[in-house]
Design a protein around this motif. Structure first.
Motif, PDB file in Angstrom:
ATOM      1  N   ASP A 203    -123.856 -65.609  89.912  1.00 53.08           N
ATOM      2  CA  ASP A 203    -124.443 -64.652  88.986  1.00 53.08           C
ATOM      3  C   ASP A 203    -125.482 -63.800  89.722  1.00 53.08           C
ATOM      4  N   LEU A 204    -125.821 -62.688  89.113  1.00 52.17           N
ATOM      5  CA  LEU A 204    -126.906 -61.873  89.622  1.00 52.17           C
ATOM      6  C   LEU A 204    -127.719 -61.451  88.402  1.00 52.17           C
ATOM      7  N   ASP A 205    -128.963 -61.901  88.387  1.00 50.98           N
ATOM      8  CA  ASP A 205    -129.778 -61.647  87.197  1.00 50.98           C
ATOM      9  C   ASP A 205    -130.140 -60.169  87.082  1.00 50.98           C
ATOM     10  N   ILE A 206    -129.933 -59.614  85.878  1.00 47.75           N
ATOM     11  CA  ILE A 206    -130.304 -58.210  85.691  1.00 47.75           C
ATOM     12  C   ILE A 206    -131.412 -58.042  84.652  1.00 47.75           C
TER      13      ILE A 206
ATOM     14  N   ARG B 251    -128.538 -43.312  96.000  1.00 45.98           N
ATOM     15  CA  ARG B 251    -129.852 -42.707  96.308  1.00 45.98           C
ATOM     16  C   ARG B 251    -130.273 -42.938  97.756  1.00 45.98           C
ATOM     17  N   ARG B 252    -129.964 -44.142  98.249  1.00 51.54           N
ATOM     18  CA  ARG B 252    -130.503 -44.510  99.562  1.00 51.54           C
ATOM     19  C   ARG B 252    -129.475 -44.458 100.691  1.00 51.54           C
ATOM     20  N   GLY B 253    -128.261 -44.082 100.364  1.00 47.96           N
ATOM     21  CA  GLY B 253    -127.220 -44.029 101.388  1.00 47.96           C
ATOM     22  C   GLY B 253    -126.967 -45.408 101.985  1.00 47.96           C
ATOM     23  N   ARG B 254    -126.850 -45.452 103.310  1.00 51.02           N
ATOM     24  CA  ARG B 254    -126.493 -46.726 103.946  1.00 51.02           C
ATOM     25  C   ARG B 254    -127.600 -47.766 103.878  1.00 51.02           C
ATOM     26  N   GLN B 255    -128.818 -47.290 103.622  1.00 55.27           N
ATOM     27  CA  GLN B 255    -129.940 -48.230 103.460  1.00 55.27           C
ATOM     28  C   GLN B 255    -129.871 -48.969 102.119  1.00 55.27           C
ATOM     29  N   GLY B 256    -129.068 -48.445 101.208  1.00 51.57           N
ATOM     30  CA  GLY B 256    -129.064 -48.949  99.829  1.00 51.57           C
ATOM     31  C   GLY B 256    -128.580 -50.386  99.714  1.00 51.57           C
ATOM     32  N   VAL B 257    -129.024 -51.055  98.639  1.00 50.26           N
ATOM     33  CA  VAL B 257    -128.581 -52.444  98.429  1.00 50.26           C
ATOM     34  C   VAL B 257    -127.180 -52.449  97.817  1.00 50.26           C
ATOM     35  N   THR B 258    -126.390 -53.412  98.229  1.00 54.57           N
ATOM     36  CA  THR B 258    -125.047 -53.587  97.675  1.00 54.57           C
ATOM     37  C   THR B 258    -124.876 -55.069  97.336  1.00 54.57           C
ATOM     38  N   LEU B 259    -123.874 -55.349  96.537  1.00 57.41           N
ATOM     39  CA  LEU B 259    -123.622 -56.741  96.172  1.00 57.41           C
ATOM     40  C   LEU B 259    -123.375 -57.572  97.434  1.00 57.41           C
TER      41      LEU B 259
ATOM     42  N   GLY C 173    -131.952 -65.800  99.996  1.00 61.04           N
ATOM     43  CA  GLY C 173    -133.328 -65.683  99.526  1.00 61.04           C
ATOM     44  C   GLY C 173    -133.583 -64.300  98.946  1.00 61.04           C
ATOM     45  N   GLY C 174    -132.565 -63.463  98.930  1.00 56.69           N
ATOM     46  CA  GLY C 174    -132.665 -62.175  98.255  1.00 56.69           C
ATOM     47  C   GLY C 174    -133.217 -61.072  99.124  1.00 56.69           C
ATOM     48  N   ILE C 175    -133.326 -59.891  98.536  1.00 59.94           N
ATOM     49  CA  ILE C 175    -133.821 -58.718  99.252  1.00 59.94           C
ATOM     50  C   ILE C 175    -135.128 -58.276  98.587  1.00 59.94           C
ATOM     51  N   ASP C 176    -136.139 -58.095  99.425  1.00 57.84           N
ATOM     52  CA  ASP C 176    -137.457 -57.676  98.951  1.00 57.84           C
ATOM     53  C   ASP C 176    -137.413 -56.164  98.691  1.00 57.84           C
ATOM     54  N   LEU C 177    -137.697 -55.757  97.456  1.00 58.95           N
ATOM     55  CA  LEU C 177    -137.656 -54.328  97.126  1.00 58.95           C
ATOM     56  C   LEU C 177    -139.060 -53.754  96.943  1.00 58.95           C
ATOM     57  N   GLY C 178    -140.044 -54.481  97.460  1.00 59.38           N
ATOM     58  CA  GLY C 178    -141.402 -53.939  97.510  1.00 59.38           C
ATOM     59  C   GLY C 178    -142.240 -54.205  96.277  1.00 59.38           C
ATOM     60  N   PRO C 179    -143.539 -53.870  96.398  1.00 65.73           N
ATOM     61  CA  PRO C 179    -144.445 -54.105  95.268  1.00 65.73           C
ATOM     62  C   PRO C 179    -144.133 -53.171  94.093  1.00 65.73           C
TER      63      PRO C 179
ATOM     64  N   ASN D 102    -140.756 -56.478  93.114  1.00 69.34           N
ATOM     65  CA  ASN D 102    -139.369 -56.021  92.990  1.00 69.34           C
ATOM     66  C   ASN D 102    -138.463 -56.785  93.950  1.00 69.34           C
ATOM     67  N   ASN D 103    -137.335 -57.230  93.421  1.00 71.12           N
ATOM     68  CA  ASN D 103    -136.445 -58.064  94.229  1.00 71.12           C
ATOM     69  C   ASN D 103    -135.054 -58.033  93.636  1.00 71.12           C
ATOM     70  N   VAL D 104    -134.083 -58.405  94.457  1.00 71.83           N
ATOM     71  CA  VAL D 104    -132.742 -58.652  93.929  1.00 71.83           C
ATOM     72  C   VAL D 104    -132.200 -59.879  94.654  1.00 71.83           C
ATOM     73  N   ARG D 105    -131.683 -60.834  93.879  1.00 79.51           N
ATOM     74  CA  ARG D 105    -131.254 -62.111  94.474  1.00 79.51           C
ATOM     75  C   ARG D 105    -129.935 -62.544  93.870  1.00 79.51           C
ATOM     76  N   PHE D 106    -129.154 -63.227  94.665  1.00 80.69           N
ATOM     77  CA  PHE D 106    -127.831 -63.656  94.222  1.00 80.69           C
ATOM     78  C   PHE D 106    -127.836 -65.157  93.952  1.00 80.69           C
ATOM     79  N   ASN D 107    -127.112 -65.545  92.914  1.00 77.91           N
ATOM     80  CA  ASN D 107    -126.936 -66.959  92.619  1.00 77.91           C
ATOM     81  C   ASN D 107    -125.587 -67.413  93.139  1.00 77.91           C
ATOM     82  N   THR D 108    -125.598 -68.053  94.289  1.00 76.33           N
ATOM     83  CA  THR D 108    -124.350 -68.531  94.870  1.00 76.33           C
ATOM     84  C   THR D 108    -123.873 -69.763  94.108  1.00 76.33           C
TER      85      THR D 108
END
Ligand code: MGD
Ligand code: MGD
Ligand code: SF4
Ligand code: MO
Length: 716
Positions: A441-444, A521-529, A537-543, A453-459
């Motif tokens: 799952d991925l919590d939204i 918005r961010r092109g190749r820098q952008g987050v993807t699934l 441990g997820g991706i840090d999307l900053g304060p 800000n963060n995005v994390r995956f539930n393996t």
């Protein structure tokens, strides 16, 4: 033996701490904190290991169950859905859409299946939709709607950067935060102090959080609005507001001034139970701090004045220049950013009412206080069939004990739950989802309320058993049974293949691509699934970032400091200020509040042995002075009675609680016949919600006011 360690989150509570799960063969061998998790940084509470206990629990259901007399027998998924479809459609055909009710419980919010639960709710087109939100955060949503234009715009506390945190009616050291997701709250609180900031806790009990703070202000239960109106008095009359913030962001200061000018800290003191000098100091220190945030949560939501109190909290933050600024109240910018969409959705307050006319709808649902009567009271549109999903309202909500009876009287009831609980024991069919460790799952939802800000995956940690279904698949299948679609004629296997194309993960991937951190918005820098999946441990999307300007949805795009209904209610409070009312006059002389424990989670972790070991936790916590006056000894059994009910529990004596107050946790009262929780049956506790009158609700939002009950206590 094969061993593998995967990274995911514990999904038992909102904190969603990162965990590392080691699986040996098919057994969960170890669960530990994930030091690489971008939000929780290795923290876990003792409940994390319960994820394994739940997974292995022999009492957990693994196949659908059908009622036969007083017991249940296993049946296949396809047969279960066929029977559910036939019976639900028949009730709807004979009695109309409102005859089918639905209740959504707390864990529904910890799983993106919630999208599908709302699809089912929409397909049902019923007025009888209920959730645990109306015993939880309704007041905060109501305030967000009135002040910022949308009930989704509940701002959160930027604890990681603040210089002053005032915590009101919340105990994050135990709860790890709610509508401000702060895993490892203990460390975060210590860090506020370590950076030279100050932490104040306003609570009738010297809680675990209060013990970490610089200052504990022991307020009278229900005294907060008086205290906060007087804080506003000081801020406004001493000219301590941030003029720029008020001028550029807000409207309504004049109305506020008129409301509070005549209400001094001395006037407030007897009703707040806090001395005038402390109130003055709280106001001055809040205004003087480099950054400051008042954070209030369910302790005050669950009072008769929950909405007014949360309004005052938000107002104080805004006029001191602490809204939308680092260290104040802010909004998250999650990877799947629902806020810009959701802010346009009106909450339809009062679009309909319950049949008695007492409770108004809010955000397409009715307050849960109305549920038992809507089933039991005869007449058109009464509820004849129910769907409950991830909830245990028999224990969790005040219903005068009537919900138990009501659920037993239904023509048809389907429960989506992995246990036979005090609630689901009344079901005709129970559909158990896969265990949390078996799903990916991925919590939204909760990332909208994360302090960073963060995005994390539930393996997925463990391969799913047999033909098990996830919650979202169950919701999707139920929806197809309601909708007049040709899909229904497909076999279960074919349907699953159709649904797989519309899985929550696919939706999340799409949402991420178009979101603020996505590839569009961010092109190749952008987050993807793919990137999120691979990041252990997820991706840090900053304060947190300022973003009120783009989100605010009020007509004039200003923060409304003085919504009319709130001002009227506050005036009424000031005019009628009293210390108890009729119940108090009749000898109910102690105010009952709740409390949470680190090893418990509402009603449903009491079947995991490691969570219930040790001393009895369902106790009445009382001050020595109150115990002495009643001749009570620590550990002795007492009867606690309110005007509508009574329970028996052991007493626990401690000066951590304010005299005149008693605290009992909710979620207990196990051991009823037919319930499948064999471990919990040995440590039953008592159901505190039998003492709370469902008619006691927050006067504006209809939220259950379980912290407003007067009780008396005597030895058994
Ligand atoms: N007196 C008093 N009452 C309170 C409160 C209080 O402070 N005082 N707090 C209130 C609050 S804040 C809340 S949120 C409510 C909670 O109240 P509810 O949401 O009604 O109940 P829970 O106790 O959380 O029960 C959750 C149920 O969901 C099941 N479950 C767990 N995980 C899953 C899953 O992944 N899928 C499915 N399908 N089922 C699952 C569990 O087996 C359990 O039966 O209680 C409220 N009641
Ligand atoms: N360990 C654990 N963690 C949990 C849960 C759990 O059951 N156990 N439940 C989860 C859920 S569903 C939620 S919603 C969150 C809730 O998280 P919190 O909001 O932190 O909830 P509580 O710990 O109940 O804290 C409420 C506090 O309000 C105080 N209080 C009561 N009445 C008043 C009052 O009139 N005024 C003031 N100022 N204070 C008052 C109580 O003494 C208590 O300390 O926790 C979540 N986390
Ligand atoms: S605080 Fe505890 S229960 Fe909540 S997510 Fe973290 S480990 Fe799980
Ligand atoms: Mo909650």
């Amino acid at each position: 033996m094969t061993a593998e360690t995967i990274a995911r989150q514990c999904t038992l509570c909102e904190a969603h701490c990162g965990i590392l799960v080691t699986v040996e063969d098919t057994k969960v061998a170890k669960i530990e904190g994930n030091p690489d998790d971008v939000l929780s940084k290795g923290y876990i509470c003792p409940k994390a290991t319960a994820m394994a206990g739940l997974h292995e629990d022999p009492d957990r259901l693994r196949t659908p169950m059908r009622r036969v007399g007083d017991t249940f027998e296993p049946i296949g998924w396809d047969e279960a859905f066929r029977e559910i479809g036939t019976r639900l459609r028949r009730v709807r055909r004979d009695h109309g859409p409102h005859s089918v009710g639905m209740y959504l419980g707390n864990p529904a919010a910890h799983n993106s299946a919630i999208m599908y639960a709302f699809a089912l709710r929409t397909a049902l087109m019923t007025r009888n939709f209920y959730t645990a939100s109306s015993i939880d955060q309704f007041p905060q949503e109501f305030v967000a709607w009135q002040m910022y234009g949308s009930n989704f715009l509940m701002p959160i506390a930027d604890i990681d950067r603040t210089h002053r945190m005032v915590i009101i009616g919340a105990n994050p050291a135990v709860s790890n935060g709610s509508v401000t997701t702060m895993p490892g709250a203990r460390n975060r609180i210590k860090e506020v102090r370590a950076r030279g900031g100050k932490v104040v806790v306003i609570d009738p009990r010297r809680t675990e959080t209060a013990r970490l703070a610089d200052e504990h202000v022991s307020v009278l239960p229900g005294g907060d609005p008086y205290l906060l109106l007087a804080v506003l008095h000081v801020l406004i009359t001493e000219d301590l507001c941030d003029r720029t913030a008020v001028r550029t962001q807000c409207t309504g200061l004049d109305e506020l001034r008129e409301l509070v000018t005549g209400f001094t800290p001395e006037d407030a003191a007897p009703y707040a139970g806090v001395d005038a000098e402390t109130i003055r100091r709280l106001a001055r220190e809040h205004a003087a701090a480099k950054s400051a945030v008042m954070y209030a949560r369910i302790g005050v939501c669950q009072t008769l004045t929950g909405t007014v109190t949360h309004w005052l909290v938000n107002t104080i933050n805004a006029i001191t220049g602490n809204l939308d600024h680092p260290g104040g109240q802010m909004y998250a910018t999650p990877a799947v950013d629902l806020l810009p969409l959701a802010r346009r959705m009106p909450p339809y307050y009062g679009a309909w009412t319950d049949r008695s006319g007492k409770y108004k709808s809010f955000r397409f649902e009715l307050p849960v206080a109305a549920l038992a009567s809507e089933i039991l009271d005869e007449g058109p549109d009464k509820i004849r069939a129910m769907i409950t999903y991830a909830g245990n309202p028999v224990l969790s909500t005040p219903q005068r004990g009537q919900l138990d009876k009501a659920l037993g009287s239904l023509d048809f009831y389907v429960a989506v739950d992995m246990y036979i609980t005090e609630t689901t024991r009344h079901a005709d069919i129970i559909l158990p989802p896969l265990s949390p460790l078996e799903r990916e799952d991925l919590d939204i939802l909760l990332t909208m309320f994360s302090v960073h800000n963060n995005v994390r995956f539930n393996t997925r940690a463990v391969a799913p058993e047999n033909d098990g279904l996830e919650d979202w698949e169950i919701m999707a299948r139920l929806t197809t049974e309601i909708l007049p679609l040709p899909l229904r004629s497909l076999s279960g296997r074919a349907l699953n293949a159709v649904f797989a194309r519309f899985s929550p993960l696919r939706a999340a991937a799409l949402g991420m691509a178009v979101g603020p951190h996505g590839v569009l918005r961010r092109g190749r820098q952008g987050v993807t699934l793919k990137k999120v999946r691979e990041a252990r441990g997820g991706i840090d999307l900053g304060p947190l970032q300022p973003r009120l300007h783009s989100l605010i949805a009020t007509a004039d795009r200003l923060v409304q400091l003085a919504p009319r209904q709130f001002v009227i209610e506050a005036r009424r409070l000031l005019d009628e200020a009293h210390a108890g009312g009729a119940d108090r006059d009749q000898g109910f002389d102690l105010r009952l509040i709740g409390r949470r424990h680190l090893r418990s989670n509402n009603s449903w972790l009491h079947n995991v042995p490691s969570m219930v070991k040790g001393r009895d936790r369902c106790t009445a916590l009382m001050h020595p002075q109150d115990a002495d006056a009643r001749g009570l000894a620590d550990g002795g059994r007492v009867t606690v009675s309110s005007p509508i009910g009574s329970i028996v529990v052991p007493v626990e004596i401690s000066d951590e609680i304010r005299p005149g107050t008693v605290a009992i946790p909710h979620g207990w009262g196990h051991g009823e016949p037919g319930v499948g929780w064999t471990v919990a049956a040995a440590v039953p506790g008592a159901n505190v919600n039998l003492l709370h009158d469902p008619e006691q609700v927050d006067r504006i939002s209809g939220n259950a006011a379980v912290n407003s009950t007067w009780v008396k206590v005597h030895a058994v």
